[in-house]
Design a protein around this motif. Structure first.
Motif, PDB file in Angstrom:
ATOM      1  N   GLY A   3     -51.212 -68.219  -4.182  1.00  0.00           N
ATOM      2  CA  GLY A   3     -50.162 -69.124  -4.628  1.00  0.00           C
ATOM      3  C   GLY A   3     -49.578 -68.782  -5.981  1.00  0.00           C
ATOM      4  O   GLY A   3     -48.807 -69.555  -6.541  1.00  0.00           O
TER       5      GLY A   3
ATOM      6  N   ASP B 139     -44.341 -66.232  -5.204  1.00  0.00           N
ATOM      7  CA  ASP B 139     -43.593 -66.827  -4.103  1.00  0.00           C
ATOM      8  C   ASP B 139     -43.090 -65.786  -3.117  1.00  0.00           C
ATOM      9  O   ASP B 139     -42.732 -66.104  -1.992  1.00  0.00           O
TER      10      ASP B 139
ATOM     11  N   ARG C  27     -48.712 -69.681   6.474  1.00  0.00           N
ATOM     12  CA  ARG C  27     -48.245 -70.238   5.205  1.00  0.00           C
ATOM     13  C   ARG C  27     -47.032 -69.497   4.650  1.00  0.00           C
ATOM     14  O   ARG C  27     -46.440 -69.918   3.672  1.00  0.00           O
ATOM     15  N   PHE C  28     -46.714 -68.358   5.246  1.00  0.00           N
ATOM     16  CA  PHE C  28     -45.627 -67.557   4.684  1.00  0.00           C
ATOM     17  C   PHE C  28     -44.548 -67.250   5.710  1.00  0.00           C
ATOM     18  O   PHE C  28     -44.845 -67.018   6.878  1.00  0.00           O
TER      19      PHE C  28
ATOM     20  N   THR D 280     -42.639 -67.679   0.379  1.00  0.00           N
ATOM     21  CA  THR D 280     -42.918 -69.080   0.627  1.00  0.00           C
ATOM     22  C   THR D 280     -41.872 -69.644   1.581  1.00  0.00           C
ATOM     23  O   THR D 280     -40.688 -69.345   1.462  1.00  0.00           O
TER      24      THR D 280
ATOM     25  N   ASP E   7     -40.732 -72.443   1.556  1.00  0.00           N
ATOM     26  CA  ASP E   7     -39.864 -73.390   0.842  1.00  0.00           C
ATOM     27  C   ASP E   7     -38.495 -72.807   0.526  1.00  0.00           C
ATOM     28  O   ASP E   7     -37.567 -73.511   0.156  1.00  0.00           O
TER      29      ASP E   7
END
Lengths: 346, 276, 516
Positions: free
Chosen positions: C236, C239, C258-259, C494, C496
């Protein structure tokens, strides 16, 4: 260098010894000149015969012969080595370390930019070394022959034997990747700035810096902890065997007081001097740890500069580290003398 | 003195010696215990975990790791022994002569020693390898350049002390040549500390070699270097942990063996622990 | 002891106090989320005219604007600083600049800046590393405040693909400004801070002509070890990470929910180059035989674990000129040995090694230490060749140690790669034209020369395709280059990050439109 005899610290100094000390310092500083000169010449010589030159390294695979010739002319590396060396020494005498070929920035600035990170890492890892090594050594000496002693000696042996780069990767894998407790790479805000933030009401910045520091500092510090615990143990043992301790014991002083007030105190000198030397070693020896943890210190800088054939930068890094190293040695020697007057200056 | 009692008193030397003997045994006979060649590849059996046929598993080319590790021991020991051997010989003689003769020669030697000691050693080694190119012989040369000074320093301080001794003065009066005095009288006195230093130095040399190889500045493939295997092993740490564990542990145990032996030797030769 | 502790503490507090005063600004800037990007090397110079390494290119690509911008997916030039362009004749280009672009110091960007940028690049003394790409240009002139004309000595088809070069502010250069360390561009992100070997920080540019980016800023963090960089993403701390990455890490990260990831063909290839002046390799059949022994499939699927794609020829699948119908010699030890026997190389003395006139067949393979996959490739190759009776020694050195030998053609068989091959011209001309600047293997074939020249001057896409295919066919047959793999491009980030398009060159320009 011999071990200290117990003696109560700091007797008065007469004029002569102060005078003596001053001339000693001056002599030591003067001796630095030939050493530094020798280092400059050796590094210069090595970099001259190193395969590859800064111009090709700088231009890369797209370079044409004309571009390389041009670049050599611009860098001045087309001149005979003796001319280059003379020019370099001439500038050095004026305190000018030249400009990094790759970063196009004065060498002194580049090195000073990286030095705090290394000093910070060396300082914290030394702190960790001392925090682990000193108590372990004391406990081992006081409980000589006990399981604690055995454990401490085992720890010391393993700590000295484990390759630092292997330890680093194992710690990173365990604490950063599997457990996710600590960041795996990089540096937070510089520690000094982080302290500033603490006072400005941002303790999380300091926490972040310390979290980044922890893994590389432990990696680097374990070896030192092993060395220090051994020195501490043997120095303690020696002091504990001395007459005055026996006297103290015979006077009925309880054992732990003896340990704290007399033995520990008197055993500190060799430990402090080892720590001083260790600090010097860490300044130049953190290369592998910096490499693994992406720590932006002079060790990484040196590897990069050697790789890029950035001659002035390699020179500058080596010179500055060597200079600091010598200064630290001098300070350690002086400390030794000022604490134990019976050790004479050479 | 029974063996057990000796062992109790000299445990570190004994354990160290045991480790070193075991290591020599593996280096000598390890490969012949199995039927693989160090460069025998099997790309269909890469990263195999330890099995009954591959005791320590296989590496990224499906080569037998036991065989590679045993050959790696040969290589590491070879580099360590040669580099420590030459640097201790060189350093001792230079140091003894400097201490014995004193004067400008001593001054010159000490300045040169200072210059080498002033270098951050790993950077010096890296720069030397960059100049010489990688390979076992060049690693040895770099290690010698880094190591010889510590022997010179110790030998010099011993010679400084010994040359004031009566028996040395007597030998001088009797007309013994300087070389003879150094070789017959002073050298024997320095052997103990030098031997201790050299034994510990073997451990340092093994770590240094693997560190250089780890950074890509040392011994190169296809040589079965522990450092190189380790540095590759790090990349596959999670898929094939044995690939970094085996050489990592091999390095650690070997260094441990030499360190224990060196410490034991020091206690044996100098029970009060005055050298260091 | 106590005293010492107290004084140390006091010292810390005093120093801390000094720093405390200017702290709040930094702390404030950290409140918005900044994207952290892992980089394998530090940038060299933040001056686009002089930058040489990938990180330099990528950071500059965000700070500066080019006349055009290559589409992340298709590499087709798109308007950027130039709103439009025209070609009155095949060797002249006229660019119309946008009038609302300003540098980060507020100065408007005009044609004078464009002219100054390219004049510097074309100046041999300036030392621009990719000057060769622009060398066919005769002149760059301003036709007005916002119009620039480029004139080449002859038609030069690939030029537009190279027009993404960042434009630097003339007034800063003239004033002796240090762009390399304190870049001033006109791009979507402004330079904030550069801790050498550690990180580079940029922030979004509120005055960007394309609108202020939504990301508050980007932090490029240098983690040189590929595995450590992958681990930092998993921990983490980063990014986004991208090639170069280790195959094992790629396969693990690709399976990690997660990626987000982009796994695609890149713009580079890995090749073996035969030194054609080396006596042994003057013989085309010997080159062919060696090429036939290369276990291309094992290398691609074993060592590279399938992250790169097995190459068929020097034409790359994402280039317009690609065709699967051109093939390099196929892997066959038996055929290779037969070919060598035909040239007189047999094991005449029964020692297991091929020989001819009393000499063993032997040569040196050169590569560099930095890439463990390449080191493994030559190690495997050596092993395979030895099994076929060919003796090789390896010359593996740090890149900057061998680069001099490489440029001088001082090698026998070389394993290396090319990156950033945005046009077939870039993948072939300098490498294999007899006058090519990177033709270190001294390959010379008039047919290939003519075809590569035709590729530059052809006026239609079909004409260029034809030319490059002609060249590639001869190259695959005579194997001066044996292309091992087309490099894959891998990026993990990430989830996000929204509205982001990965660019297989590794550029991150699309971050200007991305948001959290």
């Amino acid at each position: 260098m011999s071990y200290v005899r117990p003696q109560h610290l700091c007797e008065g100094r007469d004029f002569f010894s102060v005078f003596h000390m001053t001339t000693y310092i001056i002599r030591r500083l003067l001796l630095l000149i030939p050493t530094m000169l020798g280092i400059v010449v050796i590094v210069f010589g090595l970099l001259q015969i190193i395969p590859g030159d800064p111009a090709t390294a700088l231009l890369g695979l797209d370079a044409t012969p004309e571009m390389i010739d041009n670049m050599r002319r611009v860098l001045g590396t087309d001149q005979p080595w003796i001319v280059q060396l003379t020019k370099y020494l001439g500038r050095l005498l004026q305190g000018d370390l030249g400009e990094s070929i790759f970063q196009k920035t004065p060498v002194i600035e580049v090195v000073l930019e990286h030095l705090p990170a290394t000093i910070e890492l060396a300082f914290i890892s030394l702190l960790i070394s001392a925090l682990i090594g000193v108590p372990l050594g004391v406990l081992a000496a006081v409980n000589r022959g006990s399981p604690i002693d055995l454990f401490s000696m085992l720890f010391a042996q393993l700590g000295i034997s484990i390759p630092v780069f292997w330890l680093g990767i194992l710690l990173m894998l365990w604490f950063a990747v599997y457990l996710d407790w600590l960041p795996s790479i990089g540096r937070g805000e510089p520690l000094m700035d982080a302290f500033g933030a603490l006072f400005a009401g941002h303790p999380e910045v300091l926490l972040d810096s310390l979290r980044h520091l922890l893994l590389p500092a432990i990696t680097l510090g374990l070896n030192g902890a092993a060395i220090i615990s051994r020195i501490q143990r043997s120095a303690m043992l020696e002091v504990l065997g001395e007459d005055f301790i026996r006297t103290a014991r015979s006077k009925g002083l309880v054992s732990w007081k003896v340990v704290i007030y007399h033995a520990f105190r008197n055993s500190l000198l060799p430990v402090v001097s080892v720590m001083g030397l260790q600090f010097g070693v860490l300044l130049g020896g953190a290369v592998l740890t910096e490499f693994i943890f992406g720590w932006p210190g002079v060790g990484q800088l040196a590897i990069t500069a050697i790789g890029q054939r950035d001659i002035p930068l390699v020179q500058g890094v080596v010179l500055i580290i060597a200079f600091l190293f010598s200064l630290i040695n001098l300070v350690v020697d002086l400390l030794y003398v000022s604490i134990d007057p019976r050790i004479r200056l050479e | 003195m029974t063996f057990f009692k000796l062992f109790r008193q000299r445990w570190s030397m004994m354990v160290g010696a045991l480790i070193v003997v075991a290591l020599l045994f593996i280096a000598a006979f390890g490969p012949s215990m199995v039927s693989y060649k160090p460069d025998q590849m099997d790309m269909s059996n890469r990263f195999s975990e330890p099995t009954t046929t591959h005791w320590l598993g296989t590496d990224n080319f499906g080569r037998d790791l036991w065989t590679r590790t045993a050959f790696g021991a040969r290589l590491s020991l070879f580099i360590a022994l040669i580099s420590v051997g030459i640097s201790s010989l060189l350093g001792t003689w230079v140091g003894l002569s400097a201490g014995y003769f004193g004067g400008w020669f001593d001054l010159l030697v000490m300045r040169v020693v200072d210059i080498f000691l002033g270098f951050p050693i790993i950077i010096l080694a890296l720069a030397l390898i960059a100049v010489l190119g990688p390979g076992p012989i060049n690693v040895i040369i770099a290690l010698i350049a880094v190591f010889w000074t510590q022997y010179a320093r110790v030998a010099r301080s011993i010679a400084l002390a010994e040359r004031e001794q009566e028996y040395v003065k007597a030998a001088q009066v009797l007309g013994a040549s300087n070389i003879r005095i150094i070789a017959r009288h002073i050298l024997p006195n320095s052997l103990g500390p030098i031997l201790v230093l050299a034994t510990l130095g073997l451990g340092t040399a093994i770590i240094a070699e693997s560190a250089l190889s780890f950074l890509g500045f040392g011994v190169q493939p296809p040589e079965p270097s522990w450092g190189w295997t380790l540095s590759y092993g790090m990349r596959v740490l999670r898929n094939a942990p044995h690939l970094s564990m085996v050489p990592g542990i091999a390095i650690m145990i070997t260094v441990l063996g030499f360190n224990l032996m060196g410490d034991g030797l020091r206690d044996y030769l100098d029970p009060r622990g005055m050298t260091k | 002891m106590k005293k010492l502790m107290v004084s140390l503490l006091t010292l810390f507090m005093m120093v801390g106090g000094l720093y405390a005063s200017d702290w709040h600004t930094v702390a404030q800037a950290q409140s918005d989320r900044v994207l952290t990007v892992g980089m394998d090397v530090d940038a060299d110079l933040l001056d686009p005219r002089l930058a040489r390494n990938t990180t330099g290119f990528r950071v500059n690509n965000l700070i500066y604007d080019g006349l055009v911008e290559l589409d992340a997916a298709t590499l087709v030039p798109q308007p950027s600083l130039a709103l439009s362009w025209s070609q009155p004749n095949p060797s002249t280009w006229i660019f119309e600049l946008r009038q609302d672009a300003t540098f980060h110091d507020g100065t408007p960007l005009t044609s004078a800046d464009v002219v100054a940028t390219f004049e510097a690049i074309l100046d041999p003394d300036f030392g621009a590393p990719d000057r060769g790409l622009y060398a066919p240009l005769d002149s760059v002139t301003a036709m007005g405040d916002f119009t620039v004309q480029f004139t080449a000595s002859q038609p030069y088809a690939p030029l537009l693909s190279y027009m993404d070069k960042g434009i630097v502010p003339k007034h800063v250069v003239d004033a002796g400004g240090d762009l390399a360390n304190e870049p001033v561009g006109s791009g979507p992100f402004r330079f904030v801070q550069w801790d050498k070997n550690s990180k580079i920080v940029v922030e979004s540019n509120p005055d960007y002509w394309g609108g202020q980016p939504s990301l508050a800023g980007i932090e490029f963090v240098v983690v040189s070890d590929n595995t450590a960089r992958a681990q930092a993403l998993e921990a983490g701390d980063l990014d986004l990470v991208q090639s170069p990455l280790s195959p094992q890490d790629i396969n693990r990260l690709a399976d990690d929910d997660r990626f987000a990831n982009t796994i695609t063909a890149g713009f580079g290839y890995t090749y073996l180059n035969f030194q054609t002046q080396f006596e042994l390799f003057q013989n085309i059949n010997v080159r062919r035989a060696i090429a036939m022994m290369v276990p291309q499939e094992v290398i691609t699927n074993g060592i590279y674990e399938g992250i790169d794609i097995q190459a068929t020829s020097i034409l790359m699948p994402n280039h317009f000129a690609y065709t699967p119908s051109i093939n390099q010699p196929a892997n066959s030890d038996a055929a290779a040995l037969a070919l060598l026997a035909q040239e007189g190389w047999t094991d005449s003395n029964g020692d297991g090694m091929l020989d001819k006139d009393g000499e063993n067949l032997s040569f040196v393979i050169t590569t560099h230490t930095e890439d463990p996959n390449r080191v493994q490739t030559v190690e495997l190759l050596q092993n395979i060749l030895a099994g076929n009776g060919i003796e090789t020694s390896l010359n593996i050195q740090p890149f900057n140690s061998v680069i001099g030998d490489i440029l001088a053609g001082n090698y026998e068989l070389l394993l290396l790669g090319w990156l950033n091959l945005v046009d077939p011209d870039r993948a072939m001309f300098n490498q294999l034209h007899s006058q090519g600047s990177s033709n270190w293997g001294n390959y010379s074939n008039p047919v290939v020369d003519a075809a590569l020249e035709a590729g530059r001057t052809a006026l239609t896409a079909a004409g260029r395709t034809q030319a490059y295919q002609n060249a590639a066919r001869v190259i695959a047959d005579e194997v001066p280059y044996f292309v091992l793999q087309y490099q894959g491009f891998h990026q993990f980030r990430t989830p996000d990050l929204n509205n982001f398009t990965a660019d297989a060159r590794g550029h991150l320009r699309s971050l200007s439109e991305a948001s959290f």
